[in-house]
Write a protein that holds these residues in place. Structure first.
Motif, PDB file in Angstrom:
ATOM      1  N   LEU A 114      -2.382  -8.326 -12.750  1.00 52.41           N
ATOM      2  CA  LEU A 114      -1.719  -8.149 -11.448  1.00 52.41           C
ATOM      3  C   LEU A 114      -0.250  -8.561 -11.521  1.00 52.41           C
ATOM      4  CD1 LEU A 114      -4.429  -9.340  -8.904  1.00 52.41           C
ATOM      5  CD2 LEU A 114      -3.523  -7.020  -9.179  1.00 52.41           C
ATOM      6  N   PHE A 115       0.017  -9.740 -12.079  1.00 55.49           N
ATOM      7  CA  PHE A 115       1.404 -10.194 -12.167  1.00 55.49           C
ATOM      8  C   PHE A 115       2.211  -9.356 -13.157  1.00 55.49           C
ATOM      9  CE2 PHE A 115      -0.288 -14.104 -10.217  1.00 55.49           C
ATOM     10  CZ  PHE A 115       0.612 -14.219  -9.166  1.00 55.49           C
ATOM     11  N   ALA A 118       2.753  -5.950 -11.146  1.00 58.05           N
ATOM     12  CA  ALA A 118       3.559  -6.089  -9.921  1.00 58.05           C
ATOM     13  C   ALA A 118       4.973  -6.592 -10.215  1.00 58.05           C
ATOM     14  CB  ALA A 118       2.860  -7.023  -8.939  1.00 58.05           C
ATOM     15  N   LYS A 119       5.123  -7.415 -11.220  1.00 63.25           N
ATOM     16  CA  LYS A 119       6.412  -7.970 -11.637  1.00 63.25           C
ATOM     17  C   LYS A 119       7.220  -8.573 -10.483  1.00 63.25           C
ATOM     18  CE  LYS A 119       6.937  -5.087 -15.758  1.00 63.25           C
ATOM     19  NZ  LYS A 119       5.921  -5.817 -16.445  1.00 63.25           N
ATOM     20  N   PRO A 120       6.668  -9.597  -9.804  1.00 66.70           N
ATOM     21  CA  PRO A 120       7.491 -10.276  -8.786  1.00 66.70           C
ATOM     22  C   PRO A 120       8.661 -10.993  -9.472  1.00 66.70           C
ATOM     23  CG  PRO A 120       5.496 -11.529  -9.207  1.00 66.70           C
ATOM     24  CD  PRO A 120       5.366 -10.231  -9.970  1.00 66.70           C
ATOM     25  N   ARG A 124      10.594  -9.312 -12.693  1.00 69.03           N
ATOM     26  CA  ARG A 124      11.263  -8.012 -12.623  1.00 69.03           C
ATOM     27  C   ARG A 124      12.679  -8.108 -13.195  1.00 69.03           C
ATOM     28  NH1 ARG A 124      10.816  -6.382  -7.157  1.00 69.03           N
ATOM     29  NH2 ARG A 124       8.713  -5.936  -7.793  1.00 69.03           N
TER      30      ARG A 124
END
Length: 159
Positions: A114-115, A118-120, A124
Motif C-alpha cells: 500500500l505504501f 500510494a507513495k505518500p 513521492r
C-alpha cells in the motif's frame, strides 16, 4: 536489453538478483511478485536475533544500491518495473521485529505494498527526485518505514 528473458537473467548475476530471482519478469504487478519472492527469505530470517536480522537487511540495502543502479543502466531505463530487489529489501525492513506468524507476514505484505504504491510524502518526493540505485531503493525503504511503524503500532495495541 529492454525486457530481459529468464535465460538472460541466469547469465547475469546482477540482473538475476535485481529481478528478484525472476519474480520481476511477471508481466503484471512485478513489484507485488517481487515482494512475494521476499517472503521465503523473511521466513528463514525471522528467527535471527534483531541485530543479525538488521545487519542482513542493511547489507541487502547497500548491495541493492549497486544492483538496482547497475540493472537500470544495463536496461537503459531508470527504475524498470522488473527491478524488484528494492521491494524485497522493503519487505524485509517492514518485517523487522514483527510478531511471528503468517497473519503478520500477510499484514506486513499488504502494508508495504500500500505504501509503495500510494507513495505518500516524502516517498513521492524521493521517487521523483533521487536517481540511480539509491533512488530506486530509497522510496521502498521509506515505504517500509511507514509500513513497519503501522505494523508495530498495531502489534503494540493488540498485545
Amino acid at each position: 536489453m529492454q525486457n530481459p528473458t529468464f535465460g538472460q537473467l541466469l547469465r547475469d548475476p546482477t540482473m538475476l538478483l535485481a529481478f528478484g530471482f525472476g519474480s520481476g519478469l511477471s508481466p503484471k504487478a512485478p513489484g507485488t511478485f517481487g515482494t512475494l519472492a521476499a517472503i521465503p527469505f523473511w521466513w528463514l530470517m525471522q528467527g535471527l536475533s534483531p541485530s543479525w536480522y538488521l545487519a542482513i537487511v542493511i547489507i541487502a540495502a547497500l548491495v541493492g544500491f549497486y544492483l538496482c543502479g547497475a540493472a537500470a543502466e544495463k536496461l537503459g531505463v531508470h527504475d524498470h518495473g522488473g527491478i524488484v530487489w528494492d521491494e524485497m529489501v522493503g519487505y524485509w525492513l517492514t518485517m523487522f521485529m514483527a510478531p511471528a506468524g503468517w497473519g503478520w507476514a500477510l499484514y506486513g505484505f499488504v502494508l508495504f505494498r500500500l505504501f509503495d504504491i500510494a507513495k505518500p510524502q516524502p516517498i513521492r518526493w524521493a521517487d521523483r527526485r533521487v536517481h540511480g540505485g539509491v533512488g530506486i531503493m530509497l522510496d521502498d525503504i521509506l515505504a517500509a518505514v511507514y509500513a513497519a511503524l503501522i505494523l508495530q503500532l498495531t502489534a503494540h495495541f493488540m498485545g
